[in-house]
Structure formats: C-alpha cells, structure tokens
Design a protein around this motif. Structure first.
Motif, mmCIF file in Angstrom:
data_model
loop_
_atom_site.group_PDB
_atom_site.id
_atom_site.type_symbol
_atom_site.label_atom_id
_atom_site.label_comp_id
_atom_site.label_asym_id
_atom_site.label_seq_id
_atom_site.Cartn_x
_atom_site.Cartn_y
_atom_site.Cartn_z
ATOM 1 N N SER A 169 82.817 11.105 38.531
ATOM 2 C CA SER A 169 81.426 11.088 38.060
ATOM 3 C C SER A 169 80.552 10.240 38.977
ATOM 4 O O SER A 169 81.010 9.261 39.555
ATOM 5 N N PRO A 170 79.280 10.629 39.089
ATOM 6 C CA PRO A 170 78.377 9.862 39.951
ATOM 7 C C PRO A 170 78.121 8.472 39.375
ATOM 8 O O PRO A 170 78.109 8.283 38.159
ATOM 9 N N SER A 171 77.953 7.512 40.264
ATOM 10 C CA SER A 171 77.722 6.141 39.822
ATOM 11 C C SER A 171 76.851 5.434 40.849
ATOM 12 O O SER A 171 76.515 5.989 41.883
ATOM 13 N N TYR A 214 71.466 12.031 39.470
ATOM 14 C CA TYR A 214 72.093 11.328 40.593
ATOM 15 C C TYR A 214 71.373 11.676 41.886
ATOM 16 O O TYR A 214 70.484 12.527 41.920
ATOM 17 N N SER A 266 71.631 4.813 42.206
ATOM 18 C CA SER A 266 70.827 6.041 42.261
ATOM 19 C C SER A 266 71.351 7.109 41.307
ATOM 20 O O SER A 266 71.024 8.287 41.460
ATOM 21 N N ALA A 267 72.153 6.713 40.302
ATOM 22 C CA ALA A 267 72.759 7.701 39.402
ATOM 23 C C ALA A 267 72.825 7.192 37.968
ATOM 24 O O ALA A 267 72.919 5.988 37.725
ATOM 25 N N ARG A 268 72.794 8.157 37.049
ATOM 26 C CA ARG A 268 73.045 7.884 35.632
ATOM 27 C C ARG A 268 73.897 9.038 35.104
ATOM 28 O O ARG A 268 73.447 10.189 35.097
ATOM 29 N N ALA A 269 75.113 8.744 34.692
ATOM 30 C CA ALA A 269 76.009 9.739 34.103
ATOM 31 C C ALA A 269 75.948 9.590 32.582
ATOM 32 O O ALA A 269 75.931 8.465 32.069
ATOM 33 N N SER A 317 74.511 14.570 34.466
ATOM 34 C CA SER A 317 74.094 13.385 35.223
ATOM 35 C C SER A 317 72.787 13.586 35.958
ATOM 36 O O SER A 317 72.460 14.693 36.387
#
Length: 188
Positions: free
Chosen positions: A80-82, A106, A85-88, A104
């Motif tokens: 998952s993106p993290s 991202y 610059s990301a919100r999962a 997400s």
C-alpha cells in the motif's frame, strides 16, 4: 484517466494543496474511509483475498494473491502507498460496519496541484453497487477541497471493469503507459 476540478478557472492559485490529515476519517453517503492501519489490513484480508479481486490486476495480478490472511497482511503492509504524499484508506460499509475494501490518494505533486487515486479493491459482493462511486466521489471531494486541481486514476490496462467504473465518474482517458510496472506474473 483523469478528472480536473475546474479547467475553466482563470485565476492562478499559489497556495500549495494539502492532503487530508493522516488521522482524518472521510465520510460518504454509504461508506466511511478510515486511515488504513495494520489492524485494518488484517480486517480486510478475508474480504480481499479472492482470486477475482487479483484477476483484474490488483496487487500485480493473480500471481500476487497471498495464500493466507497473515500473508496478506504482510504483503499489503509493504504494497500500500505510504509517506507524506499518500493516504491509504480502509473502506467500511456504514450500514453493516464491514470492512469491504481499500482505496488510496497517493503520488501527490504539490507544486503541480495533482494527485492520483488508485490501489483500489473491493470484496466481490459489493461490485456494481454504490460503494465504488461513493468512495471515489468522497476522495475527489477531499482532493479538490484540499486545493488539488487535477486527479488521475491509475488502473491496470487489463482491468476493463475498473476502466468502465472511472469513466462513469466522468474521467477522461489520456494515456496508456506501456511497460510502466511489472506484474507479479512477470508481464508488463
């Protein structure tokens, strides 16, 4: 595929856009988007660990399907993106309280006022329902109200169902990226 907030806007905005706070819960009409935690991933495992979910390209395709819920948790924690610059998010059905998917925001480019929506998967029982449009509209609202002007959707080129879904949202196909990512089965 992408959608633009207001391409006719004549004023220039210089204030950088912002993502929702890391602990923000976003609420739609039928869903709630909760920040994705390791516990949330464990809750999602039985909902998403289905061949049909991975067949459309999620996680790199069917070859990426973890064989146990514990293996899914480990795999998705790394997938998952993290980062800044990301919100999962875990997608929760507000009527039942069930964890039914993930999506997400991202790849935020704050100087270009753009962001991507993707890493989306739902349990097959909610496919074709109001869940995906509600989640996407909720993310679009969060992005545009945060000051982003351009939102792109990333999806596997083989995933016609997902392409049709984002087209219904008003997204316009701009490009097909060739050999952009290696799938789990070794294809591009």
């Amino acid at each position: 595929m992408r959608t633009d907030h207001n391409s006719e806007r004549s004023t220039v905005t210089t204030t950088p856009p912002t993502l929702p706070a890391p602990d923000a819960v976003l609420t739609g009409t039928h869903i709630r988007l909760e920040p994705l935690t390791r516990e949330g991933i464990a809750e999602l495992a039985p909902a998403l660990r289905h061949a049909e979910v991975f067949a459309g390209g999620f996680g790199g395709g069917a070859a990426a399907l973890p064989d146990t819920d514990d293996a899914f948790v480990q795999w998705y924690t790394n997938y998952s993106p993290s980062g800044e610059s990301a919100r999962a998010y875990l997608v929760r059905d507000t009527a039942t309280g069930d964890a039914i998917g993930t999506t997400s925001l991202y790849g935020a480019n704050f100087s270009r006022f753009s962001i991507i929506i993707g890493y989306t998967a739902y349990t097959p029982r909610v496919w074709g329902t109001t869940v995906n449009p509600d989640a996407k509209h909720t993310l679009l609202e969060a992005a545009f109200s945060g000051g982003f002007h351009r939102v792109a959707f990333e999806l596997d080129a083989r995933n016609e169902r997902s392409a049709a879904a984002v087209t219904k949202l008003g997204a316009v196909r701009e490009a097909k990226l060739r050999e952009d990512r290696l799938r789990a089965d070794g294809t591009w």
